[in-house]
Design a protein around this motif. Structure first.
Motif, PDB file in Angstrom:
ATOM      1  N   CYS A  87       0.798  -1.226   0.000  1.00 39.40           N
ATOM      2  CA  CYS A  87       0.000   0.000   0.000  1.00 39.40           C
ATOM      3  C   CYS A  87       0.832   1.277   0.000  1.00 39.40           C
ATOM      4  CB  CYS A  87      -1.012  -0.008   1.137  1.00 39.40           C
ATOM      5  SG  CYS A  87      -0.281   0.096   2.765  1.00 39.40           S
ATOM      6  N   ALA A  88       2.112   1.215   0.258  1.00 34.09           N
ATOM      7  CA  ALA A  88       2.949   2.425   0.202  1.00 34.09           C
ATOM      8  C   ALA A  88       3.003   2.983  -1.215  1.00 34.09           C
ATOM      9  CB  ALA A  88       4.349   2.117   0.713  1.00 34.09           C
ATOM     10  N   ASP A  89       2.780   2.138  -2.214  1.00 36.79           N
ATOM     11  CA  ASP A  89       2.812   2.556  -3.615  1.00 36.79           C
ATOM     12  C   ASP A  89       1.453   3.024  -4.121  1.00 36.79           C
ATOM     13  OD1 ASP A  89       5.504   1.843  -3.693  1.00 36.79           O
ATOM     14  OD2 ASP A  89       5.033  -0.221  -4.276  1.00 36.79           O
ATOM     15  N   GLY A  90       0.459   3.121  -3.248  1.00 37.72           N
ATOM     16  CA  GLY A  90      -0.881   3.543  -3.642  1.00 37.72           C
ATOM     17  C   GLY A  90      -1.881   2.430  -3.415  1.00 37.72           C
ATOM     18  N   PRO A  91      -3.130   2.678  -3.810  1.00 29.81           N
ATOM     19  CA  PRO A  91      -4.179   1.672  -3.594  1.00 29.81           C
ATOM     20  C   PRO A  91      -3.831   0.337  -4.248  1.00 29.81           C
ATOM     21  CG  PRO A  91      -5.124   3.752  -4.270  1.00 29.81           C
ATOM     22  CD  PRO A  91      -3.638   3.881  -4.438  1.00 29.81           C
ATOM     23  N   VAL A  92      -4.222  -0.735  -3.587  1.00 28.58           N
ATOM     24  CA  VAL A  92      -3.952  -2.099  -4.042  1.00 28.58           C
ATOM     25  C   VAL A  92      -5.267  -2.716  -4.505  1.00 28.58           C
ATOM     26  CG1 VAL A  92      -3.074  -4.366  -3.331  1.00 28.58           C
ATOM     27  CG2 VAL A  92      -2.063  -2.275  -2.381  1.00 28.58           C
ATOM     28  N   THR A  93      -5.250  -3.329  -5.673  1.00 28.49           N
ATOM     29  CA  THR A  93      -6.484  -3.932  -6.197  1.00 28.49           C
ATOM     30  C   THR A  93      -6.729  -5.297  -5.574  1.00 28.49           C
ATOM     31  OG1 THR A  93      -5.415  -5.032  -8.058  1.00 28.49           O
ATOM     32  CG2 THR A  93      -6.165  -2.758  -8.416  1.00 28.49           C
ATOM     33  N   LEU A  94      -7.994  -5.616  -5.419  1.00 30.66           N
ATOM     34  CA  LEU A  94      -8.345  -6.950  -4.925  1.00 30.66           C
ATOM     35  C   LEU A  94      -7.968  -8.013  -5.946  1.00 30.66           C
ATOM     36  CD1 LEU A  94     -11.775  -6.496  -3.109  1.00 30.66           C
ATOM     37  CD2 LEU A  94      -9.457  -6.514  -2.169  1.00 30.66           C
ATOM     38  N   ALA A  95      -8.029  -7.667  -7.226  1.00 34.82           N
ATOM     39  CA  ALA A  95      -7.636  -8.624  -8.264  1.00 34.82           C
ATOM     40  C   ALA A  95      -6.168  -9.001  -8.103  1.00 34.82           C
ATOM     41  CB  ALA A  95      -7.892  -8.043  -9.651  1.00 34.82           C
ATOM     42  N   GLY A  96      -5.333  -8.029  -7.762  1.00 30.04           N
ATOM     43  CA  GLY A  96      -3.915  -8.309  -7.530  1.00 30.04           C
ATOM     44  C   GLY A  96      -3.709  -9.217  -6.334  1.00 30.04           C
ATOM     45  N   ILE A  97      -4.405  -8.922  -5.248  1.00 25.77           N
ATOM     46  CA  ILE A  97      -4.308  -9.766  -4.049  1.00 25.77           C
ATOM     47  C   ILE A  97      -4.809 -11.172  -4.370  1.00 25.77           C
ATOM     48  CG2 ILE A  97      -5.146 -10.134  -1.692  1.00 25.77           C
ATOM     49  CD1 ILE A  97      -5.324  -7.057  -1.413  1.00 25.77           C
ATOM     50  N   ALA A  98      -5.935 -11.252  -5.063  1.00 21.89           N
ATOM     51  CA  ALA A  98      -6.517 -12.549  -5.420  1.00 21.89           C
ATOM     52  C   ALA A  98      -5.527 -13.374  -6.228  1.00 21.89           C
ATOM     53  CB  ALA A  98      -7.811 -12.356  -6.208  1.00 21.89           C
ATOM     54  N   ASP A  99      -4.871 -12.740  -7.182  1.00 28.01           N
ATOM     55  CA  ASP A  99      -3.912 -13.438  -8.036  1.00 28.01           C
ATOM     56  C   ASP A  99      -2.691 -13.899  -7.243  1.00 28.01           C
ATOM     57  OD1 ASP A  99      -2.999 -14.335 -10.647  1.00 28.01           O
ATOM     58  OD2 ASP A  99      -1.519 -12.705 -10.497  1.00 28.01           O
ATOM     59  N   ARG A 100      -2.126 -13.006  -6.448  1.00 25.64           N
ATOM     60  CA  ARG A 100      -0.912 -13.345  -5.682  1.00 25.64           C
ATOM     61  C   ARG A 100      -1.174 -14.401  -4.617  1.00 25.64           C
ATOM     62  NH1 ARG A 100      -0.355  -7.846  -6.402  1.00 25.64           N
ATOM     63  NH2 ARG A 100      -1.399  -7.379  -4.431  1.00 25.64           N
ATOM     64  N   GLN A 101      -2.326 -14.320  -3.960  1.00 21.83           N
ATOM     65  CA  GLN A 101      -2.603 -15.203  -2.818  1.00 21.83           C
ATOM     66  C   GLN A 101      -3.494 -16.398  -3.177  1.00 21.83           C
ATOM     67  OE1 GLN A 101      -0.749 -14.728  -0.272  1.00 21.83           O
ATOM     68  NE2 GLN A 101      -0.013 -12.798  -1.130  1.00 21.83           N
ATOM     69  N   LYS A 102      -3.915 -16.470  -4.428  1.00 18.77           N
ATOM     70  CA  LYS A 102      -4.774 -17.578  -4.879  1.00 18.77           C
ATOM     71  C   LYS A 102      -6.050 -17.670  -4.044  1.00 18.77           C
ATOM     72  CE  LYS A 102      -1.477 -18.651  -7.705  1.00 18.77           C
ATOM     73  NZ  LYS A 102      -1.130 -17.466  -8.456  1.00 18.77           N
ATOM     74  N   ILE A 103      -6.701 -16.506  -3.893  1.00 18.91           N
ATOM     75  CA  ILE A 103      -7.971 -16.413  -3.183  1.00 18.91           C
ATOM     76  C   ILE A 103      -9.008 -15.899  -4.173  1.00 18.91           C
ATOM     77  CG2 ILE A 103      -9.219 -15.327  -1.265  1.00 18.91           C
ATOM     78  CD1 ILE A 103      -6.483 -14.882   0.099  1.00 18.91           C
ATOM     79  N   SER A 104     -10.184 -16.448  -4.152  1.00 18.78           N
ATOM     80  CA  SER A 104     -11.261 -16.025  -5.044  1.00 18.78           C
ATOM     81  C   SER A 104     -11.526 -14.528  -4.894  1.00 18.78           C
ATOM     82  CB  SER A 104     -12.529 -16.816  -4.700  1.00 18.78           C
ATOM     83  OG  SER A 104     -13.674 -16.146  -5.147  1.00 18.78           O
ATOM     84  N   LEU A 105     -11.646 -13.836  -6.033  1.00 17.71           N
ATOM     85  CA  LEU A 105     -11.915 -12.400  -6.025  1.00 17.71           C
ATOM     86  C   LEU A 105     -13.250 -12.099  -5.346  1.00 17.71           C
ATOM     87  CD1 LEU A 105     -11.201  -9.503  -6.792  1.00 17.71           C
ATOM     88  CD2 LEU A 105     -12.138  -9.965  -9.072  1.00 17.71           C
ATOM     89  N   SER A 106     -14.261 -12.884  -5.629  1.00 16.00           N
ATOM     90  CA  SER A 106     -15.576 -12.620  -5.021  1.00 16.00           C
ATOM     91  C   SER A 106     -15.521 -12.823  -3.500  1.00 16.00           C
ATOM     92  CB  SER A 106     -16.664 -13.493  -5.647  1.00 16.00           C
ATOM     93  OG  SER A 106     -16.403 -14.854  -5.438  1.00 16.00           O
ATOM     94  N   TYR A 107     -14.729 -13.777  -3.050  1.00  5.25           N
ATOM     95  CA  TYR A 107     -14.573 -14.001  -1.608  1.00  5.25           C
ATOM     96  C   TYR A 107     -13.852 -12.817  -0.973  1.00  5.25           C
ATOM     97  CZ  TYR A 107     -14.173 -16.883   2.592  1.00  5.25           C
ATOM     98  OH  TYR A 107     -14.294 -17.391   3.861  1.00  5.25           O
ATOM     99  N   LEU A 108     -12.806 -12.317  -1.656  1.00  2.00           N
ATOM    100  CA  LEU A 108     -12.090 -11.149  -1.148  1.00  2.00           C
ATOM    101  C   LEU A 108     -13.003  -9.927  -1.084  1.00  2.00           C
ATOM    102  CD1 LEU A 108      -8.525 -11.255  -2.754  1.00  2.00           C
ATOM    103  CD2 LEU A 108      -9.128 -11.472  -0.344  1.00  2.00           C
ATOM    104  N   GLU A 109     -13.866  -9.763  -2.070  1.00  2.00           N
ATOM    105  CA  GLU A 109     -14.798  -8.636  -2.064  1.00  2.00           C
ATOM    106  C   GLU A 109     -15.682  -8.678  -0.818  1.00  2.00           C
ATOM    107  OE1 GLU A 109     -16.603  -9.208  -5.872  1.00  2.00           O
ATOM    108  OE2 GLU A 109     -15.136  -7.930  -6.895  1.00  2.00           O
ATOM    109  N   GLN A 110     -16.154  -9.867  -0.452  1.00  2.00           N
ATOM    110  CA  GLN A 110     -16.965 -10.011   0.755  1.00  2.00           C
ATOM    111  C   GLN A 110     -16.153  -9.660   2.003  1.00  2.00           C
ATOM    112  OE1 GLN A 110     -18.724 -13.936   0.969  1.00  2.00           O
ATOM    113  NE2 GLN A 110     -19.116 -13.938  -1.217  1.00  2.00           N
TER     114      GLN A 110
END
Length: 162
Positions: free
Chosen positions: A21-44
């Motif tokens: 987050c020091a580089d600015g807002p972080v997308t959930l899609a990026g987190i989902a991809d890096r951590q192998k977590i469903s995007l819809s689950y992360l949104e919840q």
């Protein structure tokens, strides 16, 4: 008693967010991809984390999520509570009606375990988890050149083909 994927994923996602987050807002899609977590689950999960004021959202191009508080003031207990993760080792949910509407013989044991778990999780900050992760990454990134300085180009070829 066990921590479910909801709590595990929320803590993992918060570490990922805090690392970037020091580089600015972080997308959930990026987190989902890096951590192998469903995007819809992360949104919840992030909806709950936002309501608990642990993260804030930034809309529009270049948007995403940021920490709403300093990572040193966010504990693992805060994250788990935000996503409604129950941490209760008792079979009665603390109501003391474990066995035929009476308190069971081990109620005190499980109640004390609950208290200790909460104390421990409250003592672990997001900042400490981020620092641990950074130290791990630094150890992996360090490469040592153990070639002798006089070995010259033959050693370079040997190293490259090995």
């Amino acid at each position: 008693m066990r921590l479910t994927t909801k709590g595990r994923f929320a803590v993992t996602a918060m570490i990922d967010l805090a690392l970037r987050c020091a580089d600015g807002p972080v997308t959930l899609a990026g987190i989902a991809d890096r951590q192998k977590i469903s995007l819809s689950y992360l949104e919840q999960l992030f909806g709950k984390l936002r309501r608990f004021e642990l993260v804030s959202s930034v809309r529009g191009p270049g948007g995403g999520y940021a920490l709403a508080r300093d990572m040193a003031s966010i504990t693992v207990a805060d994250i788990i509570a935000a996503v409604d993760e129950p941490l209760d080792a008792t079979s009665c949910g603390g109501k003391e009606n474990c066995q035929d509407e009476q308190r069971c013989m081990t109620h005190e044991l499980w109640t004390n375990l609950n208290r200790r778990m909460y104390e421990y999780l409250h003592s672990v900050t997001l900042a400490s988890l981020v620092e641990q992760q950074r130290q791990k990454c630094a150890q992996v990134a360090v490469l040592h050149d153990e070639r002798a300085p006089s070995a010259g180009k033959a050693a370079d070829k040997l190293q490259l083909t090995a």
